[in-house]
Design a protein around this motif. Sequence first.
Motif, PDB file in Angstrom:
ATOM      1  N   CYS A 173       3.890   5.808  -5.689  1.00 29.08           N
ATOM      2  CA  CYS A 173       4.101   5.818  -7.130  1.00 29.08           C
ATOM      3  C   CYS A 173       2.801   6.370  -8.046  1.00 29.08           C
ATOM      4  CB  CYS A 173       4.153   4.284  -7.482  1.00 29.08           C
ATOM      5  SG  CYS A 173       5.403   3.316  -7.142  1.00 29.08           S
ATOM      6  N   ASP A 174       3.320   7.559  -8.569  1.00 34.09           N
ATOM      7  CA  ASP A 174       2.397   8.461  -9.534  1.00 34.09           C
ATOM      8  C   ASP A 174       2.240   7.790 -10.826  1.00 34.09           C
ATOM      9  OD1 ASP A 174       1.205  10.258 -11.078  1.00 34.09           O
ATOM     10  OD2 ASP A 174       1.432  11.600  -9.924  1.00 34.09           O
ATOM     11  N   ILE A 175       1.524   7.164 -11.222  1.00 30.62           N
ATOM     12  CA  ILE A 175       1.287   6.399 -12.184  1.00 30.62           C
ATOM     13  C   ILE A 175       1.452   7.355 -13.642  1.00 30.62           C
ATOM     14  CG2 ILE A 175      -1.383   6.559 -12.770  1.00 30.62           C
ATOM     15  CD1 ILE A 175      -0.970   3.537 -13.727  1.00 30.62           C
ATOM     16  N   THR A 176       0.805   8.681 -13.500  1.00 30.60           N
ATOM     17  CA  THR A 176       1.103   9.443 -14.554  1.00 30.60           C
ATOM     18  C   THR A 176       2.676   9.679 -14.806  1.00 30.60           C
ATOM     19  OG1 THR A 176      -1.033  10.316 -14.083  1.00 30.60           O
ATOM     20  CG2 THR A 176       0.617  11.874 -15.477  1.00 30.60           C
ATOM     21  N   ASP A 177       3.107   9.975 -13.648  1.00 31.97           N
ATOM     22  CA  ASP A 177       4.895  10.157 -13.840  1.00 31.97           C
ATOM     23  C   ASP A 177       5.504   9.127 -14.373  1.00 31.97           C
ATOM     24  OD1 ASP A 177       7.348  11.714 -13.094  1.00 31.97           O
ATOM     25  OD2 ASP A 177       7.392  10.379 -11.504  1.00 31.97           O
ATOM     26  N   GLN A 193       0.447  -1.058   0.048  1.00 30.77           N
ATOM     27  CA  GLN A 193       0.009  -0.018  -0.079  1.00 30.77           C
ATOM     28  C   GLN A 193       0.874   1.100  -0.092  1.00 30.77           C
ATOM     29  OE1 GLN A 193      -2.650  -0.106   3.554  1.00 30.77           O
ATOM     30  NE2 GLN A 193      -3.899  -1.849   2.287  1.00 30.77           N
ATOM     31  N   ASP A 194       2.022   1.367   0.945  1.00 29.77           N
ATOM     32  CA  ASP A 194       2.807   2.492   0.823  1.00 29.77           C
ATOM     33  C   ASP A 194       3.424   2.639  -0.491  1.00 29.77           C
ATOM     34  OD1 ASP A 194       4.275   4.526   1.854  1.00 29.77           O
ATOM     35  OD2 ASP A 194       5.905   3.158   3.116  1.00 29.77           O
ATOM     36  N   VAL A 201       8.160  -5.090  -8.771  1.00 30.32           N
ATOM     37  CA  VAL A 201       8.057  -4.239  -7.294  1.00 30.32           C
ATOM     38  C   VAL A 201       9.376  -3.701  -7.144  1.00 30.32           C
ATOM     39  CG1 VAL A 201       7.739  -4.783  -4.815  1.00 30.32           C
ATOM     40  CG2 VAL A 201       6.015  -5.530  -6.442  1.00 30.32           C
ATOM     41  N   LYS A 202      10.286  -4.416  -6.953  1.00 25.79           N
ATOM     42  CA  LYS A 202      11.647  -3.850  -6.736  1.00 25.79           C
ATOM     43  C   LYS A 202      12.238  -2.582  -7.478  1.00 25.79           C
ATOM     44  CE  LYS A 202      14.247  -8.066  -4.873  1.00 25.79           C
ATOM     45  NZ  LYS A 202      15.365  -8.943  -5.082  1.00 25.79           N
ATOM     46  N   MET A 203      11.846  -2.564  -8.604  1.00 28.34           N
ATOM     47  CA  MET A 203      12.043  -1.410  -9.681  1.00 28.34           C
ATOM     48  C   MET A 203      11.434  -0.233  -8.964  1.00 28.34           C
ATOM     49  SD  MET A 203      11.881  -1.222 -13.664  1.00 28.34           S
ATOM     50  CE  MET A 203      12.106   0.273 -14.388  1.00 28.34           C
ATOM     51  N   LEU A 204      10.113  -0.468  -8.749  1.00 29.69           N
ATOM     52  CA  LEU A 204       9.248   0.643  -8.503  1.00 29.69           C
ATOM     53  C   LEU A 204       9.644   1.031  -7.071  1.00 29.69           C
ATOM     54  CD1 LEU A 204       5.761  -0.345  -9.313  1.00 29.69           C
ATOM     55  CD2 LEU A 204       7.263   1.461 -10.566  1.00 29.69           C
ATOM     56  N   ALA A 205      10.285   0.259  -6.149  1.00 30.46           N
ATOM     57  CA  ALA A 205      10.607   0.904  -4.699  1.00 30.46           C
ATOM     58  C   ALA A 205      12.065   1.355  -4.841  1.00 30.46           C
ATOM     59  CB  ALA A 205      10.884  -0.619  -3.992  1.00 30.46           C
ATOM     60  N   ASP A 206      12.774   1.008  -5.626  1.00 30.61           N
ATOM     61  CA  ASP A 206      14.014   1.839  -6.028  1.00 30.61           C
ATOM     62  C   ASP A 206      13.716   3.148  -6.492  1.00 30.61           C
ATOM     63  OD1 ASP A 206      15.664  -0.344  -5.241  1.00 30.61           O
ATOM     64  OD2 ASP A 206      16.028  -1.284  -7.110  1.00 30.61           O
ATOM     65  N   ARG A 207      12.944   3.376  -7.374  1.00 29.99           N
ATOM     66  CA  ARG A 207      12.339   4.576  -8.081  1.00 29.99           C
ATOM     67  C   ARG A 207      12.055   5.341  -7.096  1.00 29.99           C
ATOM     68  NH1 ARG A 207      10.129   5.755 -13.767  1.00 29.99           N
ATOM     69  NH2 ARG A 207       9.496   7.932 -13.401  1.00 29.99           N
ATOM     70  N   VAL A 208      11.165   5.002  -6.071  1.00 30.23           N
ATOM     71  CA  VAL A 208      10.598   5.950  -5.098  1.00 30.23           C
ATOM     72  C   VAL A 208      11.304   6.066  -3.578  1.00 30.23           C
ATOM     73  CG1 VAL A 208       8.427   5.688  -5.855  1.00 30.23           C
ATOM     74  CG2 VAL A 208       8.914   4.235  -4.102  1.00 30.23           C
ATOM     75  N   GLY A 209      12.547   5.325  -3.690  1.00 31.32           N
ATOM     76  CA  GLY A 209      13.122   5.335  -2.513  1.00 31.32           C
ATOM     77  C   GLY A 209      12.817   4.525  -1.393  1.00 31.32           C
ATOM     78  N   GLY A 231      -4.164  -3.326 -19.172  1.00 38.90           N
ATOM     79  CA  GLY A 231      -4.759  -2.718 -18.272  1.00 38.90           C
ATOM     80  C   GLY A 231      -4.270  -3.198 -16.866  1.00 38.90           C
ATOM     81  N   GLY A 232      -4.410  -2.431 -15.944  1.00 37.02           N
ATOM     82  CA  GLY A 232      -4.014  -2.697 -14.629  1.00 37.02           C
ATOM     83  C   GLY A 232      -3.415  -1.470 -13.805  1.00 37.02           C
ATOM     84  N   ASP A 233      -2.489  -1.716 -12.795  1.00 36.94           N
ATOM     85  CA  ASP A 233      -2.016  -0.744 -11.906  1.00 36.94           C
ATOM     86  C   ASP A 233      -0.580  -0.419 -12.278  1.00 36.94           C
ATOM     87  OD1 ASP A 233      -0.380  -2.923 -10.902  1.00 36.94           O
ATOM     88  OD2 ASP A 233      -1.669  -2.803  -8.958  1.00 36.94           O
ATOM     89  N   VAL A 234       0.085   0.438 -11.485  1.00 38.66           N
ATOM     90  CA  VAL A 234       1.229   0.805 -12.073  1.00 38.66           C
ATOM     91  C   VAL A 234       2.287  -0.526 -11.724  1.00 38.66           C
ATOM     92  CG1 VAL A 234       2.155   1.467  -9.517  1.00 38.66           C
ATOM     93  CG2 VAL A 234       3.368   2.529 -11.428  1.00 38.66           C
TER      94      VAL A 234
END
Length: 224
Positions: free
Chosen positions: A15-19, A9-10, A84-92, A65-68
């Motif tokens: 993660c801003d999907i537009t960005d 959830q965090d 998930v790891k890639m996104l986690a790294d991206r948002v710190g 379709g789906g989520d980020v």
Amino acid sequence: MPLPESFMQDLKSRCDITDIVSSYVNLKRRGKNMVGLCPFHNEKSPSFNVYPENNSFYCFGCGAGGDVITFIRKIENLDYIEAVKMLADRVGLQMPEQGVDDSMSRLRQRVLEINRESARFFHSALLSPEGKPGLDYFARRRLPMKMIRHFGLGWAPESRFALVNHLRSKGYSEREMIAANVAVETRSGRAMDRFHARVMFPIIDLRGNVVAFGGRILTNEKPK
């Protein structure tokens, strides 16, 4: 062991999907939403929509379709945990350490099981009355039944929930089906078959595992 729900959830809230989608797709605003050319199939008119309000996307051209997480997984060709790891790294955001390796290993095993069961389902569908369009197609291509059986060629039924319902009856979760890329998440959050009304070709690795699927529609109405 699945990743903690609080962590997921965090992650999604950060993660801003537009960005994130804008890193891959040229988006333009249309009302509350953003639109652009779909990165998953060739098109001349934009049918790819991003919905910032619920952090989701959907393409009316190919049905992706789906989520980020689904977006990153699909566009980067990653499995669920890798995305998930890639996104986690991206948002710190630091990945939970305990159980991550076990979770990744178990999910990969479940994905292989789902792929194998999906291949069986598609092959059985091809040999059923509803698979006649597929058999007729292979007949026109002069493929003998011996070859069809040997390579496990199949047919994805017209229904958008045939495979999802079958896999659910086998005990697989919708999250696992989406992670295996045999299902997509609809805007309502429900899992839906990725493939429908097309002949199916299982892609098998050197170990004999079904690792992916190719599909071919029999009309010119939609992309392959």
